[in-house]
Design an enzyme around this catalytic site. Structure first.
Site, PDB file in Angstrom:
ATOM      1  N   ASN A 216      69.533  17.196   0.013  1.00 55.74           N
ATOM      2  CA  ASN A 216      69.501  18.654   0.046  1.00 55.74           C
ATOM      3  C   ASN A 216      70.428  19.179   1.130  1.00 55.74           C
ATOM      4  O   ASN A 216      71.069  18.406   1.834  1.00 55.74           O
ATOM      5  CB  ASN A 216      68.059  19.151   0.237  1.00 55.74           C
ATOM      6  CG  ASN A 216      67.465  18.599   1.519  1.00 55.74           C
ATOM      7  OD1 ASN A 216      67.943  18.892   2.609  1.00 55.74           O
ATOM      8  ND2 ASN A 216      66.439  17.763   1.392  1.00 55.74           N
ATOM      9  N   ASP A 285      61.287  15.960  -1.928  1.00 59.17           N
ATOM     10  CA  ASP A 285      59.945  15.925  -2.513  1.00 59.17           C
ATOM     11  C   ASP A 285      59.848  14.863  -3.606  1.00 59.17           C
ATOM     12  O   ASP A 285      58.766  14.367  -3.908  1.00 59.17           O
ATOM     13  CB  ASP A 285      59.599  17.294  -3.103  1.00 59.17           C
ATOM     14  CG  ASP A 285      59.356  18.316  -1.988  1.00 59.17           C
ATOM     15  OD1 ASP A 285      58.780  17.930  -0.955  1.00 59.17           O
ATOM     16  OD2 ASP A 285      59.771  19.484  -2.152  1.00 59.17           O
ATOM     17  N   LYS A 295      75.662  -0.135  -9.552  1.00 58.37           N
ATOM     18  CA  LYS A 295      76.187   1.206  -9.791  1.00 58.37           C
ATOM     19  C   LYS A 295      76.033   1.573 -11.274  1.00 58.37           C
ATOM     20  O   LYS A 295      76.401   0.775 -12.150  1.00 58.37           O
ATOM     21  CB  LYS A 295      77.666   1.236  -9.393  1.00 58.37           C
ATOM     22  CG  LYS A 295      78.255   2.605  -9.447  1.00 58.37           C
ATOM     23  CD  LYS A 295      79.697   2.611  -9.006  1.00 58.37           C
ATOM     24  CE  LYS A 295      80.314   3.938  -9.375  1.00 58.37           C
ATOM     25  NZ  LYS A 295      81.717   3.854  -9.660  1.00 58.37           N
ATOM     26  N   PRO A 311      56.068  10.354  -0.399  1.00 55.93           N
ATOM     27  CA  PRO A 311      54.858  10.584   0.403  1.00 55.93           C
ATOM     28  C   PRO A 311      55.036  11.837   1.249  1.00 55.93           C
ATOM     29  O   PRO A 311      56.136  12.089   1.752  1.00 55.93           O
ATOM     30  CB  PRO A 311      54.788   9.343   1.306  1.00 55.93           C
ATOM     31  CG  PRO A 311      56.174   8.793   1.339  1.00 55.93           C
ATOM     32  CD  PRO A 311      56.812   9.166   0.026  1.00 55.93           C
ATOM     33  N   ASP A 312      53.983  12.646   1.382  1.00 50.41           N
ATOM     34  CA  ASP A 312      54.059  13.839   2.232  1.00 50.41           C
ATOM     35  C   ASP A 312      53.725  13.410   3.667  1.00 50.41           C
ATOM     36  O   ASP A 312      52.557  13.208   4.011  1.00 50.41           O
ATOM     37  CB  ASP A 312      53.095  14.918   1.734  1.00 50.41           C
ATOM     38  CG  ASP A 312      53.336  16.243   2.441  1.00 50.41           C
ATOM     39  OD1 ASP A 312      53.570  16.232   3.674  1.00 50.41           O
ATOM     40  OD2 ASP A 312      53.306  17.290   1.770  1.00 50.41           O
ATOM     41  N   ILE A 313      54.757  13.266   4.457  1.00 54.71           N
ATOM     42  CA  ILE A 313      54.588  12.716   5.814  1.00 54.71           C
ATOM     43  C   ILE A 313      53.689  13.619   6.658  1.00 54.71           C
ATOM     44  O   ILE A 313      52.761  13.159   7.323  1.00 54.71           O
ATOM     45  CB  ILE A 313      55.970  12.575   6.507  1.00 54.71           C
ATOM     46  CG1 ILE A 313      56.901  11.726   5.638  1.00 54.71           C
ATOM     47  CG2 ILE A 313      55.822  11.967   7.900  1.00 54.71           C
ATOM     48  CD1 ILE A 313      58.370  11.779   6.034  1.00 54.71           C
ATOM     49  N   PHE A 329      56.893  23.248   8.471  1.00 56.73           N
ATOM     50  CA  PHE A 329      57.865  24.268   8.097  1.00 56.73           C
ATOM     51  C   PHE A 329      57.713  24.558   6.615  1.00 56.73           C
ATOM     52  O   PHE A 329      57.296  23.685   5.851  1.00 56.73           O
ATOM     53  CB  PHE A 329      59.296  23.795   8.382  1.00 56.73           C
ATOM     54  CG  PHE A 329      59.746  24.150   9.769  1.00 56.73           C
ATOM     55  CD1 PHE A 329      59.259  23.460  10.853  1.00 56.73           C
ATOM     56  CD2 PHE A 329      60.641  25.190   9.974  1.00 56.73           C
ATOM     57  CE1 PHE A 329      59.654  23.791  12.141  1.00 56.73           C
ATOM     58  CE2 PHE A 329      61.043  25.538  11.247  1.00 56.73           C
ATOM     59  CZ  PHE A 329      60.556  24.838  12.342  1.00 56.73           C
ATOM     60  N   LYS A 343      50.052  26.512   2.577  1.00 59.51           N
ATOM     61  CA  LYS A 343      50.447  25.199   3.112  1.00 59.51           C
ATOM     62  C   LYS A 343      49.717  24.906   4.416  1.00 59.51           C
ATOM     63  O   LYS A 343      49.330  23.767   4.676  1.00 59.51           O
ATOM     64  CB  LYS A 343      51.969  25.141   3.340  1.00 59.51           C
ATOM     65  CG  LYS A 343      52.709  24.889   2.053  1.00 59.51           C
ATOM     66  CD  LYS A 343      54.197  24.901   2.210  1.00 59.51           C
ATOM     67  CE  LYS A 343      54.832  25.018   0.818  1.00 59.51           C
ATOM     68  NZ  LYS A 343      56.215  25.375   0.829  1.00 59.51           N
ATOM     69  N   LYS A 347      47.501  21.633   3.972  1.00 59.11           N
ATOM     70  CA  LYS A 347      47.837  20.402   4.707  1.00 59.11           C
ATOM     71  C   LYS A 347      47.057  20.293   6.013  1.00 59.11           C
ATOM     72  O   LYS A 347      47.302  19.392   6.800  1.00 59.11           O
ATOM     73  CB  LYS A 347      49.347  20.360   4.998  1.00 59.11           C
ATOM     74  CG  LYS A 347      50.233  20.305   3.756  1.00 59.11           C
ATOM     75  CD  LYS A 347      51.659  19.913   4.117  1.00 59.11           C
ATOM     76  CE  LYS A 347      52.593  20.126   2.930  1.00 59.11           C
ATOM     77  NZ  LYS A 347      53.915  19.555   3.122  1.00 59.11           N
TER      78      LYS A 347
END
Ligand code: CTP
Length: 407
Positions: A216, A285, A295, A311-313, A329, A343, A347
């Site tokens: 990203n 994500d 390749k 995994p959502d750290i 964030f 969120k 979380k």
């Protein structure tokens, strides 16, 4: 003002006092004396114009050190005096700083010893401007000051009052005793002194095959600015960083990672003993479910990649027993508060900093940012400003909320 019983609150602090050519230069001698009395190790650098107002002998007598004034005629055989001073100083304070000196500083000129030293130094820079009130009010001076503030230069003063030229107004050098307090405050222990802060920053890369990846637009600038600000606030800082082009911030330890899984492993390994966790990374994500070993060749018109969640750290850290104070964030295009608070609760975070993103926005790559910060029973808006400044403000808010919850 910082209260300190200690008679020498600046003991051992290495300060370079720069003196430029204004009538207020005579007050620098008093400032020099006060700083030394407070325990500072002081060196003085003067511009040629300053030499017209006050003799170097005055400072030499006060500091017991030679005064640096020429790029080419330093102490015997020392043509690199500015580099040595630049490395030596923990703070450079220019008092008085004239309008002309400020303009040269903005331009990045290095044609005198003081300017060259500042250019060559990583030390924080503080200016105590002093000039005629009309010069202070001039649009060019206002612009120059604004540009310096954006570069994190500290501006102390000026004060209003009667001027040497007979004018009344803003432009007098701040009183030496007040400048001494500014310096003491500058060196006072930060709100995160003795705390350990773990920060994730930058993007992650998720391999598609050995030469391609999903990623990203995150530049890492916000996370790096937070790491620097947390260190300046006194914390021991560990930065777990995805791939960025940024230099490691001063004083900060950095672990480089590539993928979300690597970032997760590094964070969990380093977690014990951390007081605060700030998840600023733009973690991918999703990742390709099975990265190709070789390749991928363009054999067909269409190619479908099967993705799986990473995994959502942050959620994993926040779910741990004895977890640190957790700050997340959120990047949102709409209903900022609604999604950010979702969120925060979802979380189980202590705080969330949300920014609005829209296609061409600089939140990811730009140097500026604006944030809305939410916690259980509070919220604060940080208007658009350079990421370095917004980072300082956010760290101050985090330190404040942290101390309320974990006194
Ligand atoms: N985060 C993380 N690990 C992930 C994904 C996100 O630690 N795998 C952290 C980020 O560092 C950030 C916060 O979680 O602090 C972002 O939460 P997320 O739910 O991913 O927000 P968005 O990326 O905005 O996602 P969404 O598309 O759900 O709005």
């Amino acid at each position: 003002m910082n209260t300190c019983d200690n008679q020498t609150p600046l003991a051992g602090k290495r300060i370079l006092l720069g003196v430029t050519g204004g009538i207020a230069a005579y007050k620098s001698a008093e400032l020099c004396r006060l700083l030394i009395q407070a325990g500072a190790e002081l060196r003085v650098a003067m511009t040629d114009a300053a030499l017209e107002f006050i003799r170097p002998l005055t400072f030499q007598a006060l500091t017991g050190q030679p005064v640096a004034s020429s790029l080419f005629q330093g102490e015997a055989g020392n043509a690199m005096e500015h580099i040595e001073l630049a490395r030596w100083a923990e703070l450079i304070l220019v008092a008085p700083a004239t309008a002309d000196f400020i303009a040269r500083l903005v331009e990045g000129q290095g044609d005198n010893l003081l300017l060259a030293t500042i250019l060559a130094s990583k030390a924080p820079l503080a200016l105590a401007p002093a000039m005629n009130q009309q010069m202070w009010a001039a649009a060019s001076t206002r612009d120059n000051l604004q540009r310096l503030r954006h570069r994190d230069v500290l501006i102390w003063g000026p004060e209003a009052g009667e001027q040497a030229c007979g004018d009344q107004g803003l432009g007098r050098l701040r009183e030496p005793s007040d400048l001494l307090e500014d310096v003491i405050d500058f060196f006072a222990p930060g709100p995160l002194e003795g705390r350990r802060v773990l920060i994730t920053a930058g993007p992650t890369r998720e391999a598609i095959d050995p030469v391609r990846f999903l990623s990203n637009r995150s530049s890492g600038k916000m996370g790096y600015a937070l790491a620097q600000a947390a260190w300046r606030a006194g914390a021991e800082v560990l930065l777990v960083s995805g791939p960025t082009c940024l230099e490691r911030p001063d004083g900060v330890e950095r672990i480089d990672v590539i993928s979300a899984e690597e970032m997760r492993r590094a964070v969990l390994e380093q977690l014990p003993g951390q007081d605060i966790f700030i998840a600023c990374a733009a973690v991918a994500d999703y990742r390709p479910r099975q990265p190709a070993r070789d390749k991928i060749k363009k054999q067909s018109e269409r190619l479908t990649l099967e993705l799986e969640r990473t995994p959502d750290i942050l959620a994993e850290v926040a779910a741990r027993p004895n977890r640190p104070f957790c700050v997340g964030f959120a990047a949102e295009t709409q209903e900022l508060e609604h999604y950010a608070r979702d969120k925060l609760a979802g979380k189980k975070l202590d705080m969330i900093a949300a920014n609005r993103v829209d296609g061409d926005d600089g939140a990811f790559e730009g140097d500026d940012n604006e944030l809305a910060v939410f916690w259980d029973d509070g919220a604060i808006e940080l208007p658009r400003q350079p990421k370095t400044r917004i980072a300082r403000e956010l760290i101050a808010i985090i330190a404040d909320q942290f101390s309320r919850r974990r006194p």
